[in-house]
Design an enzyme around this catalytic site. Sequence first.
Site, PDB file in Angstrom:
ATOM      1  N   HIS A 289       0.815  -1.217   0.000  1.00 43.61           N
ATOM      2  CA  HIS A 289       0.000   0.000   0.000  1.00 43.61           C
ATOM      3  C   HIS A 289       0.848   1.267   0.000  1.00 43.61           C
ATOM      4  O   HIS A 289       0.313   2.382  -0.104  1.00 43.61           O
ATOM      5  CB  HIS A 289      -0.915  -0.019   1.231  1.00 43.61           C
ATOM      6  CG  HIS A 289      -2.158   0.781   1.074  1.00 43.61           C
ATOM      7  ND1 HIS A 289      -2.468   1.847   1.872  1.00 43.61           N
ATOM      8  CD2 HIS A 289      -3.177   0.676   0.194  1.00 43.61           C
ATOM      9  CE1 HIS A 289      -3.632   2.363   1.509  1.00 43.61           C
ATOM     10  NE2 HIS A 289      -4.069   1.674   0.486  1.00 43.61           N
ATOM     11  N   LYS A 291       3.078   4.346  -1.131  1.00 45.54           N
ATOM     12  CA  LYS A 291       3.051   5.216  -2.309  1.00 45.54           C
ATOM     13  C   LYS A 291       4.214   6.184  -2.195  1.00 45.54           C
ATOM     14  O   LYS A 291       4.200   7.111  -1.385  1.00 45.54           O
ATOM     15  CB  LYS A 291       1.710   5.945  -2.389  1.00 45.54           C
ATOM     16  CG  LYS A 291       0.536   4.974  -2.568  1.00 45.54           C
ATOM     17  CD  LYS A 291      -0.787   5.608  -2.249  1.00 45.54           C
ATOM     18  CE  LYS A 291      -1.921   4.617  -2.473  1.00 45.54           C
ATOM     19  NZ  LYS A 291      -1.859   3.446  -1.555  1.00 45.54           N
ATOM     20  N   HIS A 519      -8.943  10.776  -0.099  1.00 46.22           N
ATOM     21  CA  HIS A 519      -8.169   9.540  -0.136  1.00 46.22           C
ATOM     22  C   HIS A 519      -6.892   9.725   0.676  1.00 46.22           C
ATOM     23  O   HIS A 519      -6.134   8.789   0.896  1.00 46.22           O
ATOM     24  CB  HIS A 519      -7.855   9.142  -1.580  1.00 46.22           C
ATOM     25  CG  HIS A 519      -7.289   7.773  -1.715  1.00 46.22           C
ATOM     26  ND1 HIS A 519      -5.946   7.539  -1.911  1.00 46.22           N
ATOM     27  CD2 HIS A 519      -7.870   6.553  -1.671  1.00 46.22           C
ATOM     28  CE1 HIS A 519      -5.731   6.233  -1.993  1.00 46.22           C
ATOM     29  NE2 HIS A 519      -6.879   5.617  -1.845  1.00 46.22           N
ATOM     30  N   LYS A 521      -4.755  10.327   4.131  1.00 50.00           N
ATOM     31  CA  LYS A 521      -4.860   9.808   5.491  1.00 50.00           C
ATOM     32  C   LYS A 521      -3.986  10.671   6.390  1.00 50.00           C
ATOM     33  O   LYS A 521      -2.785  10.839   6.124  1.00 50.00           O
ATOM     34  CB  LYS A 521      -4.392   8.361   5.600  1.00 50.00           C
ATOM     35  CG  LYS A 521      -5.250   7.357   4.826  1.00 50.00           C
ATOM     36  CD  LYS A 521      -4.783   7.208   3.408  1.00 50.00           C
ATOM     37  CE  LYS A 521      -5.579   6.126   2.691  1.00 50.00           C
ATOM     38  NZ  LYS A 521      -5.507   6.271   1.227  1.00 50.00           N
TER      39      LYS A 521
END
Length: 633
Positions: A289, A291, A519, A521
């Site tokens: 996950h 990025k 999107h 966090k």
Amino acid sequence: MSQESAHGKWTLSSSDDDDDLPPSQTNNIKTERVEPPKQDTRKTEPVTRKVDSFFHSNTDTTDGKSEPSLVVRKEKEKPSVPVMGSEARQTAHANQQQPMPFPSLKRGSDTENAGAGWALSSSDDDDDNKDKGIQAGQQAQPKKAAPVQSSPKRVKKEDTRPPSPHGRTYYIDEPPDYFETSINEETETYRFYLNKVVGLDKKYNTGAVHIREILSPMFGTLKESVQFNYCFDIPWMVKQYPPEFSDKPVLIVHGEKRESKARLIQQAQPYAHIRFCQAKLDIAFGTHHTKMMLLWYVEGFRVVILTSNMIRADWYQKTQGMWMSPLYPLLPEGSPETAGESPTFFKRDLVEYLQAYRAPELSEWIQRIKEHDLSETSVYLIGSTPGRYVGSDMEKWGHLRLRKLLNEHTRPVPNEEAWPVIGQFSSIGSMGLDKTKWLAAEFQRTLTTLGRGGKSVRPEPPMLLVYPSVDDVRRSLEGYPAGGSLPYSIQTAQRQLWLHNYFHRWSAETTGRSHAMPHIKTYMRASPDFTELAWFVVTSANLSKAAWGGLEKNNTQVMVRSYELGILFVPSAFNMSTFRVQKNVFSVNGGSSGFPVPFDLPPQRYSSKDQPWVWNIPYTHAPDTHGNIWVPS
């Protein structure tokens, strides 16, 4: 079975009472509305464009005040459309159909969308769940809209590939000045940026960044790059590089396996300059996950840590965030290994994170980092890598890593019991039967850590969790399809109704992004009046044990399932006692010394009528901003 809380009631058929269906049986669950609810007369935003298709998932529930009855039924036919996304998300396929105009689409409609192949933006998932019947990041299969009688299996059209769950005609070209970069690296204190959003007033994109700008020559003469991510649209990614860099080597770090790995490699066949590195995922339900971009220039080296997938939908009308490093210069030849380290040990931690992949493809990049001067870095790296850790290694990753840093690099504040912790995320994992199972016992304890001198016994500070409500999604720029990137499932939600009492709505007037669904966090500790921050985190990690780790074996071991990466900002690294919250992030008056929190403080608590967005149940009570409803099938 019915379960009810202040924020919604769900009714499941008896077949789903006890346990979730295994993925093989959830692929084709369809929801069918028996009693249509009355039309909602609340005012909605103007319809700007008709959505061609939308992402939808499985299972059922009632919806808010209207509470229509729903019947769950299973079908034997199994979709066979290829899926993109991590292996954990390939256990079931999504369905795609034409959007239903409000109030409904007549049952048995023969309307179809013309193709499949897009990947929705990812969000984290249920860490230990077996209810992965549908997952973000997957392709979707076009299907006829809930036919009454069984229909023959459709043949996938390999040559058609909608660019998003919205369909082919959703995207509009950005205005000519959209990609004009307006940031000044010399005056940026925190180097924390939001993405640009199509459809906003220009002032709200001044100072924001698009991927084309990150990869443009203005930031350096690119020689090679690495793209770490969860979802990839390789043809789209290649187009984001400027022509002069379009053939420069790119290494893609991904978590795909088997069939989806083969499809990813097939996407890259036309591009000889692209290579791959597969991240090892040895623990079930883990995902890659993280990025991140590593950018190697003629002039030096740069690191970008972000929240966006490598797909157009994530850079179009969603709220995303990123940290962009300074340009790191090359160290003089013969410098010792300890040279170029920052006060935050960012260089050491980045090398350790990359070494955790145990991937030969990353060896040359580790060496390049060692050869550059990262001493100007003022932030801390917080990573997660899959594994079970004991002893001192427990504090290397996940929330225990964050706890260690907060213990060592923040300071106690007066009246700290009144300083709330805030978590904002786009997906939610399984938290257990009550808050003592993980949220309070582990995660909240981490978030409330403030320095070594903090009180050992104190009342729990308030915890405020920011997650979009159904109405937030309905009124968004994307409309209901924005919920395809908010994969909170009914199976998980019904097991933790207690959690919804912590929820607060998404509102971002300060950045002009109230209607750009998050999107991003973020996690932070705010003062009682919400004008100061004790620390701030931007990360890929959602609210889940898979992302942050969970203690095992009487707290002697921590288990982490996924790769995640984020940045911690602490005031001491900037010679401050606290961060002042910037009131208007995109002020016409220019820069500010305040910290640019991407949403409004204080957050607005859910009312008794608000419900958290659950992505695999229907919403037919009111149309979205494109005049459509949301009917999973």
